[in-house]
Design a protein around this motif. Structure first.
Motif, PDB file in Angstrom:
ATOM      1  N   VAL A   9       4.338  -0.828  -0.910  1.00  0.00           N
ATOM      2  CA  VAL A   9       4.663  -1.727  -2.022  1.00  0.00           C
ATOM      3  C   VAL A   9       3.605  -1.615  -3.114  1.00  0.00           C
ATOM      4  O   VAL A   9       3.922  -1.520  -4.304  1.00  0.00           O
ATOM      5  CB  VAL A   9       4.812  -3.179  -1.532  1.00  0.00           C
ATOM      6  N   LYS A  10       2.340  -1.606  -2.724  1.00  0.00           N
ATOM      7  CA  LYS A  10       1.261  -1.478  -3.711  1.00  0.00           C
ATOM      8  C   LYS A  10       1.364  -0.160  -4.470  1.00  0.00           C
ATOM      9  O   LYS A  10       1.161  -0.121  -5.681  1.00  0.00           O
ATOM     10  CB  LYS A  10      -0.104  -1.603  -3.037  1.00  0.00           C
ATOM     11  N   LYS A  11       1.688   0.908  -3.763  1.00  0.00           N
ATOM     12  CA  LYS A  11       1.839   2.212  -4.412  1.00  0.00           C
ATOM     13  C   LYS A  11       2.989   2.177  -5.418  1.00  0.00           C
ATOM     14  O   LYS A  11       2.858   2.677  -6.537  1.00  0.00           O
ATOM     15  CB  LYS A  11       2.092   3.301  -3.363  1.00  0.00           C
ATOM     16  N   ALA A  12       4.097   1.571  -5.043  1.00  0.00           N
ATOM     17  CA  ALA A  12       5.239   1.477  -5.951  1.00  0.00           C
ATOM     18  C   ALA A  12       4.869   0.674  -7.199  1.00  0.00           C
ATOM     19  O   ALA A  12       5.232   1.054  -8.321  1.00  0.00           O
ATOM     20  CB  ALA A  12       6.428   0.839  -5.242  1.00  0.00           C
ATOM     21  N   VAL A  13       4.138  -0.406  -7.026  1.00  0.00           N
ATOM     22  CA  VAL A  13       3.728  -1.225  -8.167  1.00  0.00           C
ATOM     23  C   VAL A  13       2.809  -0.428  -9.092  1.00  0.00           C
ATOM     24  O   VAL A  13       2.969  -0.453 -10.309  1.00  0.00           O
ATOM     25  CB  VAL A  13       3.047  -2.532  -7.686  1.00  0.00           C
ATOM     26  N   ARG A  14       1.858   0.291  -8.513  1.00  0.00           N
ATOM     27  CA  ARG A  14       0.952   1.123  -9.333  1.00  0.00           C
ATOM     28  C   ARG A  14       1.727   2.151 -10.140  1.00  0.00           C
ATOM     29  O   ARG A  14       1.379   2.451 -11.282  1.00  0.00           O
ATOM     30  CB  ARG A  14      -0.065   1.841  -8.443  1.00  0.00           C
ATOM     31  N   GLU A  15       2.789   2.682  -9.555  1.00  0.00           N
ATOM     32  CA  GLU A  15       3.606   3.701 -10.220  1.00  0.00           C
ATOM     33  C   GLU A  15       4.721   3.090 -11.062  1.00  0.00           C
ATOM     34  O   GLU A  15       5.563   3.808 -11.586  1.00  0.00           O
ATOM     35  CB  GLU A  15       4.194   4.645  -9.170  1.00  0.00           C
ATOM     36  N   LYS A  16       4.713   1.746 -11.183  1.00  0.00           N
ATOM     37  CA  LYS A  16       5.720   1.021 -11.955  1.00  0.00           C
ATOM     38  C   LYS A  16       7.137   1.328 -11.471  1.00  0.00           C
ATOM     39  O   LYS A  16       8.056   1.527 -12.252  1.00  0.00           O
ATOM     40  CB  LYS A  16       5.562   1.287 -13.441  1.00  0.00           C
ATOM     41  N   ARG A  17       7.277   1.361 -10.153  1.00  0.00           N
ATOM     42  CA  ARG A  17       8.577   1.595  -9.525  1.00  0.00           C
ATOM     43  C   ARG A  17       8.988   0.343  -8.777  1.00  0.00           C
ATOM     44  O   ARG A  17       8.162  -0.492  -8.442  1.00  0.00           O
ATOM     45  CB  ARG A  17       8.470   2.763  -8.552  1.00  0.00           C
ATOM     46  N   LYS A  18      10.272   0.218  -8.502  1.00  0.00           N
ATOM     47  CA  LYS A  18      10.763  -0.896  -7.703  1.00  0.00           C
ATOM     48  C   LYS A  18      10.502  -0.603  -6.233  1.00  0.00           C
ATOM     49  O   LYS A  18      10.528   0.540  -5.797  1.00  0.00           O
ATOM     50  CB  LYS A  18      12.252  -1.097  -7.908  1.00  0.00           C
ATOM     51  N   ALA A  19      10.266  -1.667  -5.492  1.00  0.00           N
ATOM     52  CA  ALA A  19      10.063  -1.530  -4.052  1.00  0.00           C
ATOM     53  C   ALA A  19      10.908  -2.578  -3.343  1.00  0.00           C
ATOM     54  O   ALA A  19      10.933  -3.737  -3.755  1.00  0.00           O
ATOM     55  CB  ALA A  19       8.596  -1.719  -3.700  1.00  0.00           C
ATOM     56  N   TYR A  20      11.579  -2.166  -2.311  1.00  0.00           N
ATOM     57  CA  TYR A  20      12.382  -3.068  -1.501  1.00  0.00           C
ATOM     58  C   TYR A  20      11.906  -2.961  -0.054  1.00  0.00           C
ATOM     59  O   TYR A  20      11.741  -1.863   0.455  1.00  0.00           O
ATOM     60  CB  TYR A  20      13.866  -2.690  -1.556  1.00  0.00           C
ATOM     61  N   ALA A  21      11.681  -4.090   0.551  1.00  0.00           N
ATOM     62  CA  ALA A  21      11.295  -4.110   1.966  1.00  0.00           C
ATOM     63  C   ALA A  21      12.386  -4.866   2.721  1.00  0.00           C
ATOM     64  O   ALA A  21      12.610  -6.051   2.470  1.00  0.00           O
ATOM     65  CB  ALA A  21       9.951  -4.787   2.149  1.00  0.00           C
ATOM     66  N   LEU A  22      13.065  -4.181   3.593  1.00  0.00           N
ATOM     67  CA  LEU A  22      14.090  -4.814   4.412  1.00  0.00           C
ATOM     68  C   LEU A  22      13.435  -5.278   5.698  1.00  0.00           C
ATOM     69  O   LEU A  22      12.931  -4.468   6.478  1.00  0.00           O
ATOM     70  CB  LEU A  22      15.221  -3.835   4.704  1.00  0.00           C
ATOM     71  N   ILE A  23      13.440  -6.562   5.899  1.00  0.00           N
ATOM     72  CA  ILE A  23      12.736  -7.139   7.037  1.00  0.00           C
ATOM     73  C   ILE A  23      13.725  -7.932   7.882  1.00  0.00           C
ATOM     74  O   ILE A  23      14.467  -8.765   7.357  1.00  0.00           O
ATOM     75  CB  ILE A  23      11.587  -8.045   6.556  1.00  0.00           C
ATOM     76  N   ASN A  24      13.728  -7.645   9.163  1.00  0.00           N
ATOM     77  CA  ASN A  24      14.590  -8.396  10.075  1.00  0.00           C
ATOM     78  C   ASN A  24      13.816  -8.704  11.344  1.00  0.00           C
ATOM     79  O   ASN A  24      12.638  -8.406  11.471  1.00  0.00           O
ATOM     80  CB  ASN A  24      15.889  -7.635  10.357  1.00  0.00           C
ATOM     81  N   ASN A  25      14.473  -9.310  12.285  1.00  0.00           N
ATOM     82  CA  ASN A  25      13.801  -9.729  13.510  1.00  0.00           C
ATOM     83  C   ASN A  25      13.553  -8.593  14.499  1.00  0.00           C
ATOM     84  O   ASN A  25      12.861  -8.806  15.494  1.00  0.00           O
ATOM     85  CB  ASN A  25      14.611 -10.831  14.202  1.00  0.00           C
ATOM     86  N   CYS A  26      14.081  -7.431  14.256  1.00  0.00           N
ATOM     87  CA  CYS A  26      13.930  -6.329  15.219  1.00  0.00           C
ATOM     88  C   CYS A  26      12.500  -5.824  15.328  1.00  0.00           C
ATOM     89  O   CYS A  26      12.070  -5.405  16.394  1.00  0.00           O
ATOM     90  CB  CYS A  26      14.855  -5.175  14.846  1.00  0.00           C
TER      91      CYS A  26
END
Length: 47
Positions: A9-26
């Protein structure tokens, strides 16, 4: 897993890109706590 996700996520922000993190209980069994921990890690990285 949390550290890797936060780094991506930090890398995407530095590169001014969108970042999506899909988080579930697995991965850790408690998605809300995982999200909170990632949020805290990213906020700490901002300061």
């Amino acid at each position: 897993m949390r550290r890797d996700t936060a780094e991506l996520v930090k890398k995407a922000v530095r590169e001014k890109r969108k970042a999506y993190a899909l988080i579930n209980n697995c991965s850790e069994g408690n998605a809300p706590l995982t999200i909170q921990a990632l949020r805290n890690a990213l906020q700490t990285a901002e300061t």
